[in-house]
Design an enzyme around this catalytic site. Structure first.
Site, PDB file in Angstrom:
ATOM      1  N   THR A 129       0.978  -1.002  -0.101  1.00 50.14           N
ATOM      2  CA  THR A 129       0.115  -0.130   0.153  1.00 50.14           C
ATOM      3  C   THR A 129       0.897   1.281   0.170  1.00 50.14           C
ATOM      4  OG1 THR A 129      -1.668  -1.200   1.135  1.00 50.14           O
ATOM      5  CG2 THR A 129      -1.880   1.118   0.960  1.00 50.14           C
ATOM      6  N   ASP A 189      -6.838  -3.861  -2.928  1.00 49.60           N
ATOM      7  CA  ASP A 189      -6.173  -4.801  -1.973  1.00 49.60           C
ATOM      8  C   ASP A 189      -6.749  -6.088  -2.095  1.00 49.60           C
ATOM      9  OD1 ASP A 189      -4.312  -5.108  -0.139  1.00 49.60           O
ATOM     10  OD2 ASP A 189      -5.259  -4.088   1.512  1.00 49.60           O
ATOM     11  N   ARG A 216       5.727  -3.578   9.185  1.00 51.91           N
ATOM     12  CA  ARG A 216       4.271  -3.173  10.284  1.00 51.91           C
ATOM     13  C   ARG A 216       4.742  -3.606  11.363  1.00 51.91           C
ATOM     14  NH1 ARG A 216      -0.525  -5.088   7.522  1.00 51.91           N
ATOM     15  NH2 ARG A 216      -0.654  -3.138   6.446  1.00 51.91           N
TER      16      ARG A 216
HETATM   17  P1  ADP Z   1       0.920  -3.965   2.850  1.00 54.15           P
HETATM   18  O1  ADP Z   1       0.263  -3.014   2.102  1.00 54.15           O
HETATM   19  O2  ADP Z   1       1.981  -4.717   2.205  1.00 54.15           O
HETATM   20  O3  ADP Z   1       0.192  -4.773   3.746  1.00 54.15           O
HETATM   21  P2  ADP Z   1       1.820  -1.204   3.936  1.00 54.15           P
HETATM   22  O4  ADP Z   1       2.291  -0.653   2.950  1.00 54.15           O
HETATM   23  O5  ADP Z   1       0.519  -1.008   4.826  1.00 54.15           O
HETATM   24  O6  ADP Z   1       1.939  -2.965   3.699  1.00 54.15           O
HETATM   25  O7  ADP Z   1       3.130  -1.236   5.164  1.00 54.15           O
HETATM   26  C1  ADP Z   1       3.011  -1.319   6.597  1.00 54.15           C
HETATM   27  C2  ADP Z   1       3.650  -0.082   7.268  1.00 54.15           C
HETATM   28  O8  ADP Z   1       4.967  -0.575   7.195  1.00 54.15           O
HETATM   29  C3  ADP Z   1       3.742   1.218   6.545  1.00 54.15           C
HETATM   30  O9  ADP Z   1       2.916   1.958   7.277  1.00 54.15           O
HETATM   31  C4  ADP Z   1       5.188   1.676   6.871  1.00 54.15           C
HETATM   32  O10 ADP Z   1       5.203   2.496   7.780  1.00 54.15           O
HETATM   33  C5  ADP Z   1       5.886   0.427   6.880  1.00 54.15           C
HETATM   34  N1  ADP Z   1       6.707   0.049   5.735  1.00 54.15           N
HETATM   35  C6  ADP Z   1       6.552  -0.729   4.895  1.00 54.15           C
HETATM   36  N2  ADP Z   1       7.418  -1.068   3.957  1.00 54.15           N
HETATM   37  C7  ADP Z   1       8.073  -0.119   4.063  1.00 54.15           C
HETATM   38  C8  ADP Z   1       9.254   0.498   3.460  1.00 54.15           C
HETATM   39  N3  ADP Z   1       9.985  -0.263   2.333  1.00 54.15           N
HETATM   40  N4  ADP Z   1      10.392   1.237   3.975  1.00 54.15           N
HETATM   41  C9  ADP Z   1       9.506   1.801   5.146  1.00 54.15           C
HETATM   42  N5  ADP Z   1       8.563   1.849   5.744  1.00 54.15           N
HETATM   43  C10 ADP Z   1       7.927   0.591   5.203  1.00 54.15           C
END
Ligand code: ADP
Length: 327
Positions: free
Chosen positions: A67, A111, A219
């Site tokens: 995301t 998503d 996360r």
């Molecule tokens: P997904 O959509 O894969 O479930 P998210 O994008 O919601 O994951 O990521 C969750 C949290 O982890 C984000 O709010 C962010 O703070 C942190 N995060 C994820 N990937 C990174 C990254 N590559 N660098 C810095 N922070 C990240």
């Protein structure tokens, strides 16, 4: 009860806090270099061609940054991001409303795209390929198809199970990018940036300790960091040290391997109830009283990666490492 670190279901409070810590630009997005190289090229090409970026499928376990990356992409493209959850779109009319609302070059992020209803998914085929909506009106002999032109847009699909996507949908994504779990040094960089955002001073040792116990997932690293911040605040500590991290990990029920209570419950049931397996996912889910999909999408990938469980044609088995770790 210990605060369970489930990466799938987020409370509103979790979401609010996540917004604070989301990377605001590509330099804050750490790791996943292959993914970033591809995206960088696609974004630049889209800007030069002055047209929508190609559709892209992001796959990988929850909490790895899918995301966040979609947000950065739309920002880089200077376009609006529309976020929807696949299973929440129940009717053809719902997806039609979303699609007809898009402006040229907008990004639509879906998503859990593997959980979309098939009738809704079918609407996406012509929308993705020809930027056109084909809607069937009426029934039987009088049925006819109405076509509506859509603005050229980019679909970013996110999935924790790319294998469950139907072929027609998968084929319509021009790029398939896979997120891997993060190594501790990458998580340490993320933690360093986020500690700064939270005005926290942390020792190198404390940072690495969190990084190593975060299941390779930003996360989770962020959640541990918040709890560590609470300890530091309450204890009036100037710098976060080993002590605060240990206390937070204990409270969150995270062990030396970074496993939480549910991970350990899975391993323990496999060891003590199924004598190390092989055990099928249905049986495991029934014994644990936990949803099959949650086990497969949230817990299992990390346990497999760490070599704690093994997948065989006859089911899951426990590794020697896991047998020694679990009492
Ligand atoms: P997904 O959509 O894969 O479930 P998210 O994008 O919601 O994951 O990521 C969750 C949290 O982890 C984000 O709010 C962010 O703070 C942190 N995060 C994820 N990937 C990174 C990254 N590559 N660098 C810095 N922070 C990240």
């Amino acid at each position: 009860m210990a605060d369970r670190i489930v990466t799938g279901d987020l409370t509103q409070n979790d979401r609010d806090q996540e917004v604070q810590l989301r990377p605001q630009n590509f330099s804050e997005f750490i790791g996943q270099q292959k993914v970033i190289d591809n995206i960088d090229l696609m974004v630049k090409s889209s800007i030069m061609r002055k047209t929508a970026m190609d559709h892209v499928l992001l796959s990988g376990p929850p909490g790895l940054g899918k995301t966040s990356l979609a947000m950065l992409i739309s920002k880089a493209l200077g376009s609006e991001l529309h976020l929807v959850s696949g299973p929440a779109i129940e009717k053809k009319g719902d997806i039609a409303a979303v699609l007809t609302n898009l402006k040229p070059k907008d990004v639509l992020f879906i998503d859990e795209i593997h959980r979309m209803h098939i009738t809704v998914e079918e609407i996406l085929y012509s929308a993705m390929e020809d930027f056109r909506l084909d809607i069937l009106i009426g029934q039987g002999a009088s049925a006819r198809t109405m076509q509506i032109d859509l603005a050229p847009f980019t679909l970013i699909g996110a999935t924790t199970r790319s294998g469950l996507l139907s072929n027609p949908l998968r084929d319509r994504f021009m790029a398939h990018l896979n997120f891997d779990f993060y190594e501790p040094d990458m998580l340490a960089k993320i933690l360093m940036n986020n500690a700064r955002k939270m005005n926290l001073v942390m020792s190198e040792e404390a940072k690495m300790q969190i990084a190593k116990r975060s299941r390779g997932t930003p996360r989770i690293a962020n959640r541990i960091l918040r709890r560590v911040r609470d300890f530091a605040l309450v204890n009036n500590s100037k710098q976060v040290e080993h002590k605060e991290v240990q206390a937070a990990l204990r409270l969150l029920d995270i062990d030396d391997l970074g496993l939480d209570s549910m991970d350990r419950k899975i391993l323990s049931v496999m060891k003590n109830y199924y004598q190390g397996g092989p055990v099928g996912i249905e049986a495991l889910s029934a014994t644990l009283g936990e949803d099959k999909q949650t086990i497969e999408e949230v817990y299992e990938p990390y346990l497999l990666k760490e070599g704690l469980i093994l997948r065989t044609p006859r089911g899951r088995t426990l590794s020697e490492k896991a047998t020694k770790h679990i009492v």
